[in-house]
Each structure stands twice: as C-alpha cells, then as structure tokens.
Design an enzyme around this catalytic site. Structure first.
Site, PDB file in Angstrom:
ATOM      1  N   ARG A   1      24.920  -3.310 -10.683  1.00 38.52           N
ATOM      2  CA  ARG A   1      24.555  -3.087 -11.807  1.00 38.52           C
ATOM      3  C   ARG A   1      25.236  -2.591 -12.888  1.00 38.52           C
ATOM      4  O   ARG A   1      24.837  -2.807 -13.544  1.00 38.52           O
ATOM      5  CB  ARG A   1      23.693  -2.170 -11.405  1.00 38.52           C
ATOM      6  CG  ARG A   1      22.433  -2.769 -11.045  1.00 38.52           C
ATOM      7  CD  ARG A   1      21.069  -1.057 -11.076  1.00 38.52           C
ATOM      8  NE  ARG A   1      20.393  -1.203 -10.339  1.00 38.52           N
ATOM      9  CZ  ARG A   1      18.658  -1.615 -10.612  1.00 38.52           C
ATOM     10  NH1 ARG A   1      18.169  -1.380 -11.669  1.00 38.52           N
ATOM     11  NH2 ARG A   1      18.224  -1.131  -9.443  1.00 38.52           N
TER      12      ARG A   1
ATOM     13  N   LYS B   1      11.766  -8.241  -8.459  1.00 35.69           N
ATOM     14  CA  LYS B   1      13.031  -8.120  -7.630  1.00 35.69           C
ATOM     15  C   LYS B   1      12.706  -7.536  -6.283  1.00 35.69           C
ATOM     16  O   LYS B   1      12.897  -8.129  -5.414  1.00 35.69           O
ATOM     17  CB  LYS B   1      14.525  -7.235  -7.711  1.00 35.69           C
ATOM     18  CG  LYS B   1      14.958  -7.670  -9.543  1.00 35.69           C
ATOM     19  CD  LYS B   1      16.483  -6.654  -9.718  1.00 35.69           C
ATOM     20  CE  LYS B   1      16.105  -5.327  -9.894  1.00 35.69           C
ATOM     21  NZ  LYS B   1      14.999  -5.668 -11.047  1.00 35.69           N
TER      22      LYS B   1
ATOM     23  N   ARG C   1       2.446  -1.380 -13.029  1.00 40.75           N
ATOM     24  CA  ARG C   1       2.663  -0.381 -12.040  1.00 40.75           C
ATOM     25  C   ARG C   1       2.543   0.678 -11.800  1.00 40.75           C
ATOM     26  O   ARG C   1       2.007   1.698 -10.895  1.00 40.75           O
ATOM     27  CB  ARG C   1       3.686  -1.002 -11.780  1.00 40.75           C
ATOM     28  CG  ARG C   1       5.038  -0.615  -9.782  1.00 40.75           C
ATOM     29  CD  ARG C   1       5.896  -1.107  -9.689  1.00 40.75           C
ATOM     30  NE  ARG C   1       7.182  -0.250 -10.795  1.00 40.75           N
ATOM     31  CZ  ARG C   1       8.363  -1.066 -10.722  1.00 40.75           C
ATOM     32  NH1 ARG C   1       8.580  -1.803 -10.136  1.00 40.75           N
ATOM     33  NH2 ARG C   1       8.899   0.538 -11.781  1.00 40.75           N
TER      34      ARG C   1
ATOM     35  N   ARG D   1       5.158   5.913 -10.210  1.00 43.50           N
ATOM     36  CA  ARG D   1       6.410   6.189  -9.667  1.00 43.50           C
ATOM     37  C   ARG D   1       7.784   6.705 -10.762  1.00 43.50           C
ATOM     38  O   ARG D   1       7.064   6.601 -12.430  1.00 43.50           O
ATOM     39  CB  ARG D   1       8.182   4.730 -10.259  1.00 43.50           C
ATOM     40  CG  ARG D   1       8.396   4.309  -9.142  1.00 43.50           C
ATOM     41  CD  ARG D   1       8.970   3.157  -8.537  1.00 43.50           C
ATOM     42  NE  ARG D   1      10.125   2.678  -9.746  1.00 43.50           N
ATOM     43  CZ  ARG D   1      11.161   1.957  -9.851  1.00 43.50           C
ATOM     44  NH1 ARG D   1      10.806   0.659  -8.964  1.00 43.50           N
ATOM     45  NH2 ARG D   1      11.516   2.031 -10.146  1.00 43.50           N
TER      46      ARG D   1
ATOM     47  N   ARG E   1      15.433   2.055 -19.327  1.00 45.67           N
ATOM     48  CA  ARG E   1      15.999   1.765 -18.739  1.00 45.67           C
ATOM     49  C   ARG E   1      15.736  -0.232 -18.521  1.00 45.67           C
ATOM     50  O   ARG E   1      17.007  -0.661 -18.512  1.00 45.67           O
ATOM     51  CB  ARG E   1      14.487   1.709 -17.009  1.00 45.67           C
ATOM     52  CG  ARG E   1      14.461   3.063 -16.707  1.00 45.67           C
ATOM     53  CD  ARG E   1      13.350   3.109 -15.479  1.00 45.67           C
ATOM     54  NE  ARG E   1      13.369   1.801 -14.766  1.00 45.67           N
ATOM     55  CZ  ARG E   1      12.565   1.505 -14.447  1.00 45.67           C
ATOM     56  NH1 ARG E   1      10.814   1.918 -14.192  1.00 45.67           N
ATOM     57  NH2 ARG E   1      12.236   0.916 -13.083  1.00 45.67           N
TER      58      ARG E   1
HETATM   59  P1  AP5 Z   1       8.806  -5.464  -8.812  1.00 45.31           P
HETATM   60  O1  AP5 Z   1       8.978  -6.336  -7.492  1.00 45.31           O
HETATM   61  O2  AP5 Z   1       8.602  -3.746  -8.862  1.00 45.31           O
HETATM   62  O3  AP5 Z   1       9.961  -5.432  -9.788  1.00 45.31           O
HETATM   63  P2  AP5 Z   1      11.540  -4.780  -9.697  1.00 45.31           P
HETATM   64  O4  AP5 Z   1      12.212  -5.877  -9.787  1.00 45.31           O
HETATM   65  O5  AP5 Z   1      11.571  -4.605  -8.071  1.00 45.31           O
HETATM   66  O6  AP5 Z   1      11.406  -3.820 -10.453  1.00 45.31           O
HETATM   67  P3  AP5 Z   1      12.212  -2.401 -10.844  1.00 45.31           P
HETATM   68  O7  AP5 Z   1      10.853  -1.089 -11.536  1.00 45.31           O
HETATM   69  O8  AP5 Z   1      12.511  -1.698  -8.894  1.00 45.31           O
HETATM   70  O9  AP5 Z   1      13.525  -2.366 -10.542  1.00 45.31           O
HETATM   71  P4  AP5 Z   1      14.332  -1.745 -10.850  1.00 45.31           P
HETATM   72  O10 AP5 Z   1      15.802  -2.619 -11.263  1.00 45.31           O
HETATM   73  O11 AP5 Z   1      13.938  -0.997 -12.052  1.00 45.31           O
HETATM   74  O12 AP5 Z   1      14.533  -0.223 -10.108  1.00 45.31           O
HETATM   75  P5  AP5 Z   1      14.959   0.413  -9.088  1.00 45.31           P
HETATM   76  O13 AP5 Z   1      14.493   1.461  -8.047  1.00 45.31           O
HETATM   77  O14 AP5 Z   1      16.264  -0.883  -8.671  1.00 45.31           O
HETATM   78  O15 AP5 Z   1       7.656  -5.462 -10.068  1.00 45.31           O
HETATM   79  C1  AP5 Z   1       7.520  -5.439 -10.645  1.00 45.31           C
HETATM   80  C2  AP5 Z   1       5.411  -5.274 -10.750  1.00 45.31           C
HETATM   81  O16 AP5 Z   1       4.701  -6.697 -11.113  1.00 45.31           O
HETATM   82  C3  AP5 Z   1       4.796  -4.304  -9.531  1.00 45.31           C
HETATM   83  O17 AP5 Z   1       4.038  -4.392 -10.054  1.00 45.31           O
HETATM   84  C4  AP5 Z   1       4.774  -6.096  -8.968  1.00 45.31           C
HETATM   85  O18 AP5 Z   1       3.269  -5.746  -8.416  1.00 45.31           O
HETATM   86  C5  AP5 Z   1       4.446  -6.844 -10.059  1.00 45.31           C
HETATM   87  N1  AP5 Z   1       5.016  -7.655  -9.969  1.00 45.31           N
HETATM   88  C6  AP5 Z   1       6.098  -8.664  -9.333  1.00 45.31           C
HETATM   89  N2  AP5 Z   1       5.722  -9.587  -9.297  1.00 45.31           N
HETATM   90  C7  AP5 Z   1       4.747 -10.917 -10.065  1.00 45.31           C
HETATM   91  C8  AP5 Z   1       4.777 -11.909 -10.188  1.00 45.31           C
HETATM   92  N3  AP5 Z   1       5.241 -13.232  -9.730  1.00 45.31           N
HETATM   93  N4  AP5 Z   1       3.621 -11.406 -11.347  1.00 45.31           N
HETATM   94  C9  AP5 Z   1       3.059 -10.938 -11.097  1.00 45.31           C
HETATM   95  N5  AP5 Z   1       3.318  -9.759 -10.896  1.00 45.31           N
HETATM   96  C10 AP5 Z   1       4.679  -9.387 -10.411  1.00 45.31           C
HETATM   97  O19 AP5 Z   1      15.891   1.375  -9.988  1.00 45.31           O
HETATM   98  C11 AP5 Z   1      15.271   2.618  -9.861  1.00 45.31           C
HETATM   99  C12 AP5 Z   1      16.224   3.487 -10.935  1.00 45.31           C
HETATM  100  O20 AP5 Z   1      17.276   3.884  -9.142  1.00 45.31           O
HETATM  101  C13 AP5 Z   1      17.979   3.264 -11.124  1.00 45.31           C
HETATM  102  O21 AP5 Z   1      16.669   3.758 -12.608  1.00 45.31           O
HETATM  103  C14 AP5 Z   1      18.522   4.031 -11.747  1.00 45.31           C
HETATM  104  O22 AP5 Z   1      18.606   5.456 -11.637  1.00 45.31           O
HETATM  105  C15 AP5 Z   1      19.066   3.848  -9.743  1.00 45.31           C
HETATM  106  N6  AP5 Z   1      19.428   2.908  -8.882  1.00 45.31           N
HETATM  107  C16 AP5 Z   1      19.464   1.809  -7.888  1.00 45.31           C
HETATM  108  N7  AP5 Z   1      20.333   1.123  -8.138  1.00 45.31           N
HETATM  109  C17 AP5 Z   1      21.175   1.450  -8.498  1.00 45.31           C
HETATM  110  C18 AP5 Z   1      22.788   1.252  -8.905  1.00 45.31           C
HETATM  111  N8  AP5 Z   1      22.774   0.261  -8.285  1.00 45.31           N
HETATM  112  N9  AP5 Z   1      23.150   2.040  -9.776  1.00 45.31           N
HETATM  113  C19 AP5 Z   1      22.841   3.082 -10.512  1.00 45.31           C
HETATM  114  N10 AP5 Z   1      21.705   3.443  -9.835  1.00 45.31           N
HETATM  115  C20 AP5 Z   1      20.778   2.239  -9.318  1.00 45.31           C
HETATM  116 MG    MG Z   2      12.254  -2.615  -7.278  1.00 47.58          MG
END
Ligand code: AP5
Ligand code: MG
Length: 188
Positions: free
Chosen positions: A88, A13, A127, A133, A144
């Site tokens: 979410r 994402k 990652r 992280r 997660r």
């Molecule tokens: P990346 O682009 O980082 O993937 P992502 O989907 O953004 O993964 P996240 O771990 O950031 O998602 P998340 O939803 O758990 O975390 P968030 O920060 O939103 O890609 C992942 C890896 O793969 C990278 O190394 C990248 O380089 C690689 N990659 C990408 N594309 C690729 C491809 N095509 N091929 C190969 N490799 C590839 O949330 C974190 C925390 O914040 C949550 O757990 C929660 O505590 C809180 N939070 C956030 N939003 C909310 C909400 N709406 N409500 C409540 N709590 C929330």
């Molecule tokens: Mg992300």
C-alpha cells in the site's frame, strides 16, 4: 499465480479475494484480516497495530513488512498467493520486490478494482451495520479514503509502468466482477 489486489476501502478486495482464492487455488492473504485477528487475540502485533487501524492510518511499514515476510515464507504460499491490501506504500512495493527477488519469483499481475467514491461510501456504510468494524465509522471511513488517495493510489502508476496492471470495473454483481477479473487474467 502471484497476484496483488489493489483498490480503495470498500472496493471489494476481500470479497473478491475469497472467491479468487478458490478459483485459482492460491491462499488469499489479507493484511487487514491478519491485523484484525491479532487485535482480537490481544497479541503484541495486535497491540502495535490497533491504534493506527482505529484512526484509519496505515500501520508502520516496518511492522507490516515483517508480518508479510513471515506469511509469504509459509509453505502454502510457495506456489502462489493473492495479496489483498499489500503493498500500500511505495516502501512496501520495494520490500515485496526484495522478498520475491530473494527466491527468484515475481508478480504475475496487479488487479486494480475501480469503484467510484459514492459507491464505496455506500458499501462501507452498509458493512458498518453488518460487521461493526472499528474503522467503519463515518469520519474514519473518510480518512481511510484520503490515506488511500495519498499513499496507495500512486502504486497504480508504478505497476502500470511495469506492465502488470489489470484495471477491472468493480461495479455490479459480485459474481460478474469475479468473471471480469478472471478474464483480465486470461483465466476467463
Ligand atoms: P470488501 O470486500 O470488504 O471491500 P475491501 O476492498 O476489502 O474493503 P476494506 O475496507 O476491507 O479495505 P481496506 O483496504 O480499507 O481495509 P483492510 O482491512 O485491508 O467490500 C466492502 C463492502 O461492500 C462489503 O460489505 C461487501 O459485502 C460489499 N461488496 C463487495 N463487493 C460488492 C459488489 N460488487 N456490489 C455491492 N457490494 C459489494 O485494512 C484495514 C486497516 O489495516 C488499514 O486501514 C490499516 O490500518 C491496516 N492495514 C492493512 N493493510 C496494511 C498495509 N499493507 N500497510 C499498512 N497498514 C495496513
Ligand atoms: Mg478488506
């Protein structure tokens, strides 16, 4: 263009949001990034969010909704936005509906990045070695994914029922995935 990016942790994402923001000329708004910035700045919001994030739990809806409401009220989001990681929960869906209704706007599409569990586990492990992280430890990663399945996966049906869902295969080269998303949005 008002877009939501949906998909499990590690689906790509954040990676795609940054590229789409440029292509579509709208701000990418990542709730995870906003929380992490607040944690590192030691703000009140960061203190509220940190324990939930480190445990791989969602930050309570009241906190998250208020933060998104503020962010969407900023000038740069008036003409459109791309939400990465929000909504979410079904309560967040309802709150986003209220925010958009209030100014007579609505979502154009919800892009669901589909990636199988083996691949996301591999990506998150990779990652973890690069970004350190605090929620990328193995046990927290697993949790997660469970939280996503329980609380966020049901949103796929909610948005499909509204005719907004655009499932996109998230496997393959980053640039290829971007092309698929743009094609699914009719911008290819
Ligand atoms: P990346 O682009 O980082 O993937 P992502 O989907 O953004 O993964 P996240 O771990 O950031 O998602 P998340 O939803 O758990 O975390 P968030 O920060 O939103 O890609 C992942 C890896 O793969 C990278 O190394 C990248 O380089 C690689 N990659 C990408 N594309 C690729 C491809 N095509 N091929 C190969 N490799 C590839 O949330 C974190 C925390 O914040 C949550 O757990 C929660 O505590 C809180 N939070 C956030 N939003 C909310 C909400 N709406 N409500 C409540 N709590 C929330
Ligand atoms: Mg992300």
């Amino acid at each position: 263009m008002r877009l939501v990016l949906l998909g499990p942790p590690g689906a790509g994402k954040g990676t795609q949001a940054a590229r789409l923001a440029t292509e579509l000329a709208v701000p990418a708004i990542s709730t995870g990034d906003i929380f992490r910035a607040n944690v590192s700045e030691g703000t009140e919001l960061g203190r509220e969010a940190q324990a939930f994030m480190d445990a791989g739990e969602y930050v309570p809806d009241t906190v998250t909704n208020a933060m998104v409401r503020d962010r969407l009220a900023a000038d740069d989001a008036r003409g459109g936005f791309l939400l990465d990681g929000y909504p979410r929960t079904t309560a967040q869906v309802a709150e986003l509906d209220r925010m958009l209704d209030a100014d007579g706007s609505s979502l154009d599409a919800v892009v669901e990045l589909t990636v199988d569990t083996d691949e996301v586990v591999k990506r998150l492990a990779q990652r973890a070695t690069e970004q350190h992280r605090s929620d990328d430890g193995e046990a927290v990663q697993r949790h997660r994914l469970e939280v996503y399945a329980a609380q966020t996966a049901p949103l796929v049906d909610v948005y499909a029922g509204r005719g907004l869902l655009r499932p996109v295969d998230g496997l393959g080269e980053v640039a290829e995935v971007t092309r698929r998303i743009l094609a699914a949005l009719g911008r290819g």
